[in-house]
Design a protein around this motif. Structure first.
Motif, PDB file in Angstrom:
ATOM      1  N   LEU A 275       0.818  -1.205   0.000  1.00  0.00           N
ATOM      2  CA  LEU A 275       0.000   0.000   0.000  1.00  0.00           C
ATOM      3  C   LEU A 275       0.859   1.265   0.000  1.00  0.00           C
ATOM      4  O   LEU A 275       0.507   2.272  -0.617  1.00  0.00           O
ATOM      5  CB  LEU A 275      -0.941  -0.014   1.207  1.00  0.00           C
ATOM      6  N   ARG A 276       1.996   1.215   0.684  1.00  0.00           N
ATOM      7  CA  ARG A 276       2.918   2.366   0.626  1.00  0.00           C
ATOM      8  C   ARG A 276       3.391   2.586  -0.810  1.00  0.00           C
ATOM      9  O   ARG A 276       3.552   3.724  -1.259  1.00  0.00           O
ATOM     10  CB  ARG A 276       4.121   2.109   1.528  1.00  0.00           C
ATOM     11  N   ARG A 277       3.622   1.503  -1.520  1.00  0.00           N
ATOM     12  CA  ARG A 277       4.130   1.586  -2.894  1.00  0.00           C
ATOM     13  C   ARG A 277       3.039   1.945  -3.897  1.00  0.00           C
ATOM     14  O   ARG A 277       3.310   2.580  -4.934  1.00  0.00           O
ATOM     15  CB  ARG A 277       4.763   0.240  -3.273  1.00  0.00           C
ATOM     16  N   GLU A 278       1.798   1.537  -3.591  1.00  0.00           N
ATOM     17  CA  GLU A 278       0.685   1.766  -4.512  1.00  0.00           C
ATOM     18  C   GLU A 278      -0.455   2.487  -3.796  1.00  0.00           C
ATOM     19  O   GLU A 278      -1.545   1.944  -3.618  1.00  0.00           O
ATOM     20  CB  GLU A 278       0.199   0.435  -5.085  1.00  0.00           C
ATOM     21  N   PRO A 279      -0.241   3.735  -3.367  1.00  0.00           N
ATOM     22  CA  PRO A 279      -1.266   4.456  -2.613  1.00  0.00           C
ATOM     23  C   PRO A 279      -2.525   4.736  -3.416  1.00  0.00           C
ATOM     24  O   PRO A 279      -3.577   5.049  -2.844  1.00  0.00           O
ATOM     25  CB  PRO A 279      -0.555   5.755  -2.221  1.00  0.00           C
ATOM     26  N   GLU A 280      -2.434   4.629  -4.739  1.00  0.00           N
ATOM     27  CA  GLU A 280      -3.601   4.902  -5.580  1.00  0.00           C
ATOM     28  C   GLU A 280      -4.725   3.880  -5.382  1.00  0.00           C
ATOM     29  O   GLU A 280      -5.870   4.112  -5.793  1.00  0.00           O
ATOM     30  CB  GLU A 280      -3.195   4.930  -7.055  1.00  0.00           C
ATOM     31  N   ARG A 281      -4.422   2.745  -4.745  1.00  0.00           N
ATOM     32  CA  ARG A 281      -5.462   1.752  -4.500  1.00  0.00           C
ATOM     33  C   ARG A 281      -6.600   2.320  -3.648  1.00  0.00           C
ATOM     34  O   ARG A 281      -7.762   1.970  -3.835  1.00  0.00           O
ATOM     35  CB  ARG A 281      -4.882   0.505  -3.823  1.00  0.00           C
ATOM     36  N   ALA A 282      -6.274   3.171  -2.695  1.00  0.00           N
ATOM     37  CA  ALA A 282      -7.296   3.758  -1.832  1.00  0.00           C
ATOM     38  C   ALA A 282      -8.278   4.597  -2.645  1.00  0.00           C
ATOM     39  O   ALA A 282      -9.502   4.466  -2.505  1.00  0.00           O
ATOM     40  CB  ALA A 282      -6.639   4.600  -0.740  1.00  0.00           C
ATOM     41  N   ALA A 283      -7.755   5.465  -3.502  1.00  0.00           N
ATOM     42  CA  ALA A 283      -8.615   6.309  -4.331  1.00  0.00           C
ATOM     43  C   ALA A 283      -9.442   5.473  -5.290  1.00  0.00           C
ATOM     44  O   ALA A 283     -10.610   5.795  -5.570  1.00  0.00           O
ATOM     45  CB  ALA A 283      -7.774   7.328  -5.096  1.00  0.00           C
ATOM     46  N   ARG A 284      -8.863   4.400  -5.789  1.00  0.00           N
ATOM     47  CA  ARG A 284      -9.594   3.527  -6.715  1.00  0.00           C
ATOM     48  C   ARG A 284     -10.786   2.879  -6.013  1.00  0.00           C
ATOM     49  O   ARG A 284     -11.877   2.788  -6.586  1.00  0.00           O
ATOM     50  CB  ARG A 284      -8.649   2.460  -7.279  1.00  0.00           C
ATOM     51  N   ALA A 285     -10.622   2.429  -4.773  1.00  0.00           N
ATOM     52  CA  ALA A 285     -11.738   1.832  -4.037  1.00  0.00           C
ATOM     53  C   ALA A 285     -12.874   2.834  -3.869  1.00  0.00           C
ATOM     54  O   ALA A 285     -14.055   2.504  -4.039  1.00  0.00           O
ATOM     55  CB  ALA A 285     -11.266   1.331  -2.679  1.00  0.00           C
ATOM     56  N   PRO A 341     -31.373  -8.792  13.466  1.00  0.00           N
ATOM     57  CA  PRO A 341     -31.017  -7.660  14.316  1.00  0.00           C
ATOM     58  C   PRO A 341     -29.673  -7.014  13.969  1.00  0.00           C
ATOM     59  O   PRO A 341     -29.205  -6.172  14.709  1.00  0.00           O
ATOM     60  CB  PRO A 341     -30.957  -8.303  15.695  1.00  0.00           C
ATOM     61  N   SER A 342     -29.068  -7.401  12.849  1.00  0.00           N
ATOM     62  CA  SER A 342     -27.776  -6.816  12.485  1.00  0.00           C
ATOM     63  C   SER A 342     -27.898  -5.337  12.140  1.00  0.00           C
ATOM     64  O   SER A 342     -26.935  -4.589  12.248  1.00  0.00           O
ATOM     65  CB  SER A 342     -27.178  -7.569  11.291  1.00  0.00           C
ATOM     66  N   VAL A 343     -29.071  -4.918  11.692  1.00  0.00           N
ATOM     67  CA  VAL A 343     -29.293  -3.508  11.358  1.00  0.00           C
ATOM     68  C   VAL A 343     -30.183  -2.886  12.432  1.00  0.00           C
ATOM     69  O   VAL A 343     -31.301  -3.328  12.664  1.00  0.00           O
ATOM     70  CB  VAL A 343     -29.937  -3.363   9.966  1.00  0.00           C
ATOM     71  N   PRO A 344     -29.706  -1.866  13.131  1.00  0.00           N
ATOM     72  CA  PRO A 344     -30.447  -1.318  14.262  1.00  0.00           C
ATOM     73  C   PRO A 344     -31.736  -0.609  13.876  1.00  0.00           C
ATOM     74  O   PRO A 344     -32.647  -0.501  14.691  1.00  0.00           O
ATOM     75  CB  PRO A 344     -29.451  -0.333  14.888  1.00  0.00           C
ATOM     76  N   ASP A 345     -31.847  -0.139  12.620  1.00  0.00           N
ATOM     77  CA  ASP A 345     -33.056   0.580  12.230  1.00  0.00           C
ATOM     78  C   ASP A 345     -34.134  -0.337  11.669  1.00  0.00           C
ATOM     79  O   ASP A 345     -35.209   0.118  11.270  1.00  0.00           O
ATOM     80  CB  ASP A 345     -32.732   1.672  11.219  1.00  0.00           C
ATOM     81  N   GLY A 346     -33.847  -1.650  11.595  1.00  0.00           N
ATOM     82  CA  GLY A 346     -34.841  -2.598  11.129  1.00  0.00           C
ATOM     83  C   GLY A 346     -35.010  -2.646   9.627  1.00  0.00           C
ATOM     84  O   GLY A 346     -35.890  -3.361   9.130  1.00  0.00           O
ATOM     85  N   ILE A 347     -34.208  -1.894   8.883  1.00  0.00           N
ATOM     86  CA  ILE A 347     -34.331  -1.868   7.423  1.00  0.00           C
ATOM     87  C   ILE A 347     -33.328  -2.844   6.816  1.00  0.00           C
ATOM     88  O   ILE A 347     -32.122  -2.709   7.014  1.00  0.00           O
ATOM     89  CB  ILE A 347     -34.080  -0.449   6.872  1.00  0.00           C
ATOM     90  N   SER A 348     -33.821  -3.807   6.069  1.00  0.00           N
ATOM     91  CA  SER A 348     -32.942  -4.801   5.451  1.00  0.00           C
ATOM     92  C   SER A 348     -32.260  -4.209   4.216  1.00  0.00           C
ATOM     93  O   SER A 348     -32.814  -3.339   3.536  1.00  0.00           O
ATOM     94  CB  SER A 348     -33.736  -6.047   5.070  1.00  0.00           C
ATOM     95  N   ARG A 349     -31.062  -4.701   3.927  1.00  0.00           N
ATOM     96  CA  ARG A 349     -30.252  -4.141   2.852  1.00  0.00           C
ATOM     97  C   ARG A 349     -29.416  -5.211   2.162  1.00  0.00           C
ATOM     98  O   ARG A 349     -29.079  -6.221   2.775  1.00  0.00           O
ATOM     99  CB  ARG A 349     -29.267  -3.098   3.402  1.00  0.00           C
ATOM    100  N   LEU A 350     -29.070  -4.936   0.918  1.00  0.00           N
ATOM    101  CA  LEU A 350     -27.929  -5.598   0.309  1.00  0.00           C
ATOM    102  C   LEU A 350     -26.725  -4.702   0.602  1.00  0.00           C
ATOM    103  O   LEU A 350     -26.811  -3.474   0.506  1.00  0.00           O
ATOM    104  CB  LEU A 350     -28.090  -5.743  -1.198  1.00  0.00           C
ATOM    105  N   ARG A 351     -25.615  -5.315   0.968  1.00  0.00           N
ATOM    106  CA  ARG A 351     -24.394  -4.555   1.265  1.00  0.00           C
ATOM    107  C   ARG A 351     -23.330  -4.964   0.267  1.00  0.00           C
ATOM    108  O   ARG A 351     -22.955  -6.140   0.177  1.00  0.00           O
ATOM    109  CB  ARG A 351     -23.927  -4.830   2.692  1.00  0.00           C
ATOM    110  N   LEU A 352     -22.855  -3.984  -0.503  1.00  0.00           N
ATOM    111  CA  LEU A 352     -21.894  -4.246  -1.560  1.00  0.00           C
ATOM    112  C   LEU A 352     -20.526  -3.698  -1.178  1.00  0.00           C
ATOM    113  O   LEU A 352     -20.415  -2.630  -0.577  1.00  0.00           O
ATOM    114  CB  LEU A 352     -22.345  -3.591  -2.873  1.00  0.00           C
ATOM    115  N   THR A 353     -19.493  -4.441  -1.545  1.00  0.00           N
ATOM    116  CA  THR A 353     -18.120  -4.011  -1.318  1.00  0.00           C
ATOM    117  C   THR A 353     -17.534  -3.478  -2.618  1.00  0.00           C
ATOM    118  O   THR A 353     -17.502  -4.191  -3.631  1.00  0.00           O
ATOM    119  CB  THR A 353     -17.262  -5.191  -0.825  1.00  0.00           C
ATOM    120  N   ALA A 354     -17.083  -2.237  -2.573  1.00  0.00           N
ATOM    121  CA  ALA A 354     -16.415  -1.644  -3.726  1.00  0.00           C
ATOM    122  C   ALA A 354     -14.926  -1.949  -3.633  1.00  0.00           C
ATOM    123  O   ALA A 354     -14.214  -1.342  -2.851  1.00  0.00           O
ATOM    124  CB  ALA A 354     -16.642  -0.145  -3.757  1.00  0.00           C
TER     125      ALA A 354
END
Length: 375
Positions: A275-285, A341-354
């Motif tokens: 990550l030190r060598r390729e800091p652009e990975r953070a911006a890409r995410a 009960p994983s979501v405190p507001d009771g609203i179900s979701r799909l959770r996506l990882t970028a």
């Protein structure tokens, strides 16, 4: 009958559509993965896996004991130095998991007579830390510095505010600078969990505290995990040296737990080097998250604007969320599914990882599958 009440609870879960099941995945899964926390795509990077393998060959498969007995190796000390330097803190302490790190930070920094002010949207590990702490906990509104101020104003004595930096359900960021300002006005400490910020936010992925100008402050403590952006496993607490020394002597999840496996430490060290060598990975995410959000909302879906790499898409019901995630899987796409009960507001979701390593073609495919399978 012993444990007879378990059957009753199982029935309640089935009726509510809240049954959870384990789904072992093969090493070579054909699914397009938008469910994991591998934000930078480093879990299978050759340099990271070789770092883990090299550490295992040199130090063995396990740490062999607790950190205060035989579980601290030169590798652990090197990892702690690198983490502290990378994130801009005086010292660091490595744990076997991010969960253990959060329990340690909250319980050891909230003695009898203290007040813990906890955000209503905090992760379960912070919530459990509050439950185990000997101080009094007051839960306040989500991402609300004024609510924190009102809570602190009612207390005399030691106090600490506790918050995620990026909340794992919707991917929104906490107002860290404002929280720190409120805490300083009342002489309180600030403990923040940067599990979803490390590797994604801040200069070159150095974290949310660094981005907010709080790194290295003597009144700020940050916890991180090694299992998300760094593609490994484990956790750490970062902060002033005197706080870290206190944790060594007072944090039960440090004193009584076996040290982090050498392979995990070696993998995390290799990921930090990369990550030190390729800091652009953070911006890409972050860019991938923004593109996913834009494309999903253009399809008419209700998606929360991401502040880091988590993209949350609202589902109509728990049952609808489960069916939606299953249909995505059948179409070759793995997505997360968050329900009560994983979501405190009771609203179900799909959770996506970028993930930083997703291509434009993969992003387009993911959006198409999610749109075509919507309930």
């Amino acid at each position: 009958m012993a444990f007879g009440w378990i059957d009753e609870q199982a029935l309640v879960r089935r009726r509510a559509g809240l049954v959870r099941t384990l789904r072992p995945r093969p090493a070579d899964s054909p699914l397009l993965d938008l469910a994991s926390n591998d934000y930078l795509g480093l879990a299978r990077h050759p340099e990271v896996t070789e770092g883990a393998a090299r550490a295992a060959r040199a130090w063995g498969a396990g740490a062999t004991g607790s950190r205060l007995v035989t579980g601290t190796t030169e590798l652990h000390a090197e990892l702690e130095r690198e983490l502290a330097d990378f994130c801009g803190f005086e010292a660091a302490l490595v744990f076997s998991s991010g969960y253990a790190a959060n329990l340690a930070a909250v319980t050891a920094l909230a003695p009898h007579g203290s007040l813990v002010v906890s955000d209503a949207g905090n992760h379960a590990s912070l919530i459990d830390g509050c439950r185990l702490a000997r101080g009094t906990t007051q839960v306040v509104g989500h991402a609300d510095p004024d609510a924190v101020r009102k809570a602190l104003a009612t207390h005399e004595g030691p106090a600490v505010a506790v918050s995620d930096t990026v909340f794992s359900v919707d991917g929104d960021a906490a107002p860290l600078a404002a929280l720190a300002q409120v805490c300083r006005a009342y002489g309180a400490g600030l403990v923040v969990d940067d599990a979803h910020g490390l590797g994604v936010l801040g200069e070159g992925g150095r974290g949310a505290a660094r981005e907010a100008g709080l790194a290295g402050s003597d009144d700020v403590v940050v916890t991180v995990t090694l299992s998300k952006s760094l593609g490994s496993q484990g956790g750490a607490v970062l902060g002033p040296a005197r706080v870290i020394e206190h944790l060594v002597n007072a944090a039960r999840t440090f004193i009584f737990d076996t040290g982090l496996a050498p392979a995990a430490a070696g993998g995390a060290l290799a990921a930090l080097t990369l990550l030190r060598r390729e800091p652009e990975r953070a911006a890409r995410a972050r860019a991938v998250a923004a593109e996913l959000h834009a494309r999903l909302t253009a399809e008419g879906l209700s998606a929360v604007r991401p502040d880091a790499a988590v993209v949350s898409v609202r589902a109509p019901s728990p049952e609808g969320a489960v069916r939606w995630a299953a249909d995505c899987r059948a179409a070759g796409l793995a997505v997360g599914c968050f329900r009560p009960p994983s979501v405190p507001d009771g609203i179900s979701r799909l959770r996506l990882t970028a993930r930083a390593d997703l291509s434009g073609v993969q992003i387009e495919r993911a959006v198409r599958v999610i749109g075509e399978t919507r309930p």
